[in-house]
Design an enzyme around this catalytic site. Structure first.
Site, PDB file in Angstrom:
ATOM      1  N   THR A  33       1.004  -1.412  -0.167  1.00 42.35           N
ATOM      2  CA  THR A  33      -0.108  -0.111   0.619  1.00 42.35           C
ATOM      3  C   THR A  33       0.389   1.229   0.189  1.00 42.35           C
ATOM      4  O   THR A  33       0.370   2.291  -0.997  1.00 42.35           O
ATOM      5  CB  THR A  33      -1.213   0.318   1.319  1.00 42.35           C
ATOM      6  OG1 THR A  33      -1.452  -0.824   1.157  1.00 42.35           O
ATOM      7  CG2 THR A  33      -1.609   1.052   1.164  1.00 42.35           C
ATOM      8  N   GLU A  41       1.280  10.135  -5.647  1.00 41.95           N
ATOM      9  CA  GLU A  41       1.680  11.116  -5.715  1.00 41.95           C
ATOM     10  C   GLU A  41       2.989  11.716  -6.130  1.00 41.95           C
ATOM     11  O   GLU A  41       2.839  13.336  -6.658  1.00 41.95           O
ATOM     12  CB  GLU A  41       2.303  11.377  -3.708  1.00 41.95           C
ATOM     13  CG  GLU A  41       1.727  10.885  -2.819  1.00 41.95           C
ATOM     14  CD  GLU A  41       3.112  12.036  -1.043  1.00 41.95           C
ATOM     15  OE1 GLU A  41       2.978  13.036  -1.450  1.00 41.95           O
ATOM     16  OE2 GLU A  41       2.564  10.940  -0.103  1.00 41.95           O
ATOM     17  N   HIS A  67      -7.010   0.317  -0.759  1.00 45.52           N
ATOM     18  CA  HIS A  67      -6.434   0.002  -1.947  1.00 45.52           C
ATOM     19  C   HIS A  67      -7.278  -2.075  -1.832  1.00 45.52           C
ATOM     20  O   HIS A  67      -7.073  -2.150  -1.216  1.00 45.52           O
ATOM     21  CB  HIS A  67      -4.796  -0.682  -1.150  1.00 45.52           C
ATOM     22  CG  HIS A  67      -4.096  -1.947  -1.619  1.00 45.52           C
ATOM     23  ND1 HIS A  67      -2.617  -1.569  -1.807  1.00 45.52           N
ATOM     24  CD2 HIS A  67      -4.061  -2.593  -3.063  1.00 45.52           C
ATOM     25  CE1 HIS A  67      -1.908  -2.479  -2.379  1.00 45.52           C
ATOM     26  NE2 HIS A  67      -2.745  -2.964  -3.504  1.00 45.52           N
TER      27      HIS A  67
END
Length: 129
Positions: A33, A41, A67
């Protein structure tokens, strides 16, 4: 001026170094994750980088991602972001991450446009206190 509607995609190979058991976020050998968040990002940062002024960057301030499926090593994860909101320096992105078989994650990510020198000067003050 940065406007909503910008889109960008970026891919990352799911290698052994990017698995949950390797980065310490879990015990199973699947895409971690934290690596999915990193990919999100990076994709958002690259989406707006060409539209920033000189001496400006963006910093991540909020990630809200689910996720939802596992990805083993050997596959590729691809994140696609769309800039959905601009509020002065605040940027909000819709994000979707897929592997070779479908969606593995989705959500939103927020970044702020900062002046590099001012931002680093503020951060540097912490070392002097």
């Amino acid at each position: 001026m940065i406007e909503p509607g910008l889109k960008h995609s970026l891919s990352m190979d799911v290698t052994d170094e990017r698995l949950a058991n390797a980065v310490g976020s879990g015990t199973l050998p699947v895409f971690a994750t934290p690596m999915m968040i990193l990919l999100t990002e990076m994709t958002a940062m690259e989406c707006v980088r060409p539209h920033l002024g000189e001496g400006q960057s963006t910093v991540g301030t909020l990630v809200n991602m689910a996720h939802s499926d596992s990805t083993p090593a050997g596959l590729t994860a691809t994140c696609t972001v769309e800039l959905i909101e601009v509020d002065r320096r605040r940027l909000v992105f819709k994000a979707e991450v897929r592997d070779d078989f479908g969606i593995i994650g989705s959500g939103t990510h927020e970044r702020f446009i900062v002046d590099d020198e001012k931002f680093m000067a503020k951060a540097g003050k912490k070392l002097k206190e």
